[in-house]
Design an enzyme around this catalytic site. Structure first.
Site, mmCIF file in Angstrom:
data_model
loop_
_atom_site.group_PDB
_atom_site.id
_atom_site.type_symbol
_atom_site.label_atom_id
_atom_site.label_comp_id
_atom_site.label_asym_id
_atom_site.label_seq_id
_atom_site.Cartn_x
_atom_site.Cartn_y
_atom_site.Cartn_z
ATOM 1 N N HIS A 1 -63.103 5.554 56.621
ATOM 2 C CA HIS A 1 -62.215 6.368 55.782
ATOM 3 C C HIS A 1 -61.659 7.551 56.584
ATOM 4 O O HIS A 1 -60.483 7.896 56.479
ATOM 5 C CB HIS A 1 -62.972 6.945 54.583
ATOM 6 N N SER B 1 -68.655 1.180 52.532
ATOM 7 C CA SER B 1 -69.517 1.927 51.609
ATOM 8 C C SER B 1 -70.649 1.035 51.102
ATOM 9 O O SER B 1 -71.758 1.499 50.849
ATOM 10 C CB SER B 1 -68.696 2.421 50.417
HETATM 11 P P1 AMP Z 1 -62.639 1.970 49.794
HETATM 12 O O1 AMP Z 1 -63.242 3.324 49.591
HETATM 13 O O2 AMP Z 1 -63.628 0.928 50.196
HETATM 14 O O3 AMP Z 1 -61.758 1.543 48.652
HETATM 15 O O4 AMP Z 1 -61.687 2.113 51.043
HETATM 16 C C1 AMP Z 1 -60.657 3.074 51.073
HETATM 17 C C2 AMP Z 1 -59.782 2.795 52.257
HETATM 18 O O5 AMP Z 1 -60.551 2.895 53.459
HETATM 19 C C3 AMP Z 1 -59.190 1.371 52.224
HETATM 20 O O6 AMP Z 1 -57.844 1.414 52.679
HETATM 21 C C4 AMP Z 1 -60.079 0.639 53.194
HETATM 22 O O7 AMP Z 1 -59.445 -0.479 53.803
HETATM 23 C C5 AMP Z 1 -60.375 1.716 54.219
HETATM 24 N N1 AMP Z 1 -61.584 1.383 54.979
HETATM 25 C C6 AMP Z 1 -62.800 1.071 54.470
HETATM 26 N N2 AMP Z 1 -63.655 0.741 55.464
HETATM 27 C C7 AMP Z 1 -62.950 0.837 56.622
HETATM 28 C C8 AMP Z 1 -63.266 0.616 57.993
HETATM 29 N N3 AMP Z 1 -64.475 0.213 58.381
HETATM 30 N N4 AMP Z 1 -62.296 0.827 58.907
HETATM 31 C C9 AMP Z 1 -61.048 1.214 58.522
HETATM 32 N N5 AMP Z 1 -60.690 1.432 57.257
HETATM 33 C C10 AMP Z 1 -61.618 1.245 56.309
#
Ligand code: AMP
Length: 279
Positions: free
Chosen positions: A35, A184
């Site tokens: 993130h 997460s």
């Molecule tokens: P989330 O909180 O899982 O909904 O993710 C929020 C944003 O962070 C989304 O655009 C995800 O694709 C991005 N994201 C989550 N994990 C990663 C990671 N390991 N590398 C890059 N972006 C990520």
């Protein structure tokens, strides 16, 4: 960094910043370096960066997944501030959904394949919340991680169909030293499961080498799935090698200029996704 919980407060703080160069990073919290890479990219490209932390109930097709989803709002705010975020938006469910959202989006075939097949309703829920957040923030640019490769295609489809004036920027996957894509949901894995989960990325990255040495598409897919079948803790939902623009499976590497392999696999009770770009 300002912390706001209502759309009215959010909009008055954005207005007070006096800029249209607004970058936006939507998240569901339990933030990690993946993130933060998005936040840092936005900070480097915009005058103001807004991040949202909201566990969106309408995108969870499995109630137990929603219930156990990690929530760490204080730590999230500290991390956002340290990465240079200007405004953190942490709304309640009532704030985002004062009425039940009955909208159904036509997101095209990119929302029907892979995750769309295994998680019915998931992308419609994503489109509901991201469209509401885009209306609230009105960002010039929005940043999404390549880890959710299909989600980016779905968001681009939504932005096109709603004519929203926002540029969607894809950012590379951030991984643990073991190769495991940061997520997460990784915090829900036991130590043993986490060690095993690291084995998901290995056949993926090796398969790129295999492909470069001349292996065909079917052979490359079999290479990946074989690597995972030996581990009893894994249950594979799918491994598909698809064209980046349509997300439809390819049979030959010549079928598209850009081709990606996408995996969804249960490690114990936790479902993880990852992907590898072949070309
Ligand atoms: P989330 O909180 O899982 O909904 O993710 C929020 C944003 O962070 C989304 O655009 C995800 O694709 C991005 N994201 C989550 N994990 C990663 C990671 N390991 N590398 C890059 N972006 C990520």
């Amino acid at each position: 960094m300002e912390i706001v919980r209502t759309i009215a407060d959010l909009q008055s703080k954005i207005k007070a910043a006096g800029t249209t160069e607004v970058g936006f990073v939507p998240t569901m919290g339990a933030l990690h370096e993946g993130h933060l890479s998005l936040i840092k990219r936005s900070v480097s490209e915009n005058v103001l960066t807004v991040a949202s932390v909201f566990v969106n109930p309408t995108q969870f097709n499995d109630p137990s997944d929603l219930e156990r989803y990690p929530r760490t709002p204080e730590a999230d705010c500290a991390l956002l501030a340290s990465a240079g975020c200007g405004i953190a938006f942490l709304p309640s469910v009532e704030e985002m959904y004062p009425e039940p959202d009955t909208r159904t989006f036509d997101l095209g075939t990119v929302a029907e394949v892979m995750e769309g097949r295994y998680r019915p309703g998931h992308f419609n829920g994503v489109a509901q919340i991201v469209s509401k957040l885009f209306y609230a923030v009105q960002p010039k640019r929005a940043y999404f991680g390549d880890k959710d490769f299909q989600q980016i295609a779905v968001i681009r489809s939504m932005v096109r169909s709603l004519n929203l004036p926002v540029e969607i920027i894809a950012c590379p996957i951030v991984r643990e030293a073991s190769g495991l894509a940061k997520s997460s949901r990784n915090t829900l894995l036991s130590a043993e499961e986490k060690t095993n989960a690291a084995l998901i990325s290995q056949p993926l990255s090796c398969s790129r080498e295999f492909m470069r040495q001349g292996a065909g598409v079917a052979e490359t897919a079999a290479f990946v799935t074989r690597g995972l079948q030996n581990e009893p803790l894994f249950r594979l939902d799918y491994y598909e090698i698809v064209a980046d623009d349509t997300l439809l499976p390819v049979k030959d590497w010549n079928e598209s200029a850009h081709i990606t392999g996408c995996i969804a696999v249960y490690c114990g009770k936790i479902r993880l996704i990852d992907n590898v770009h072949y070309k």
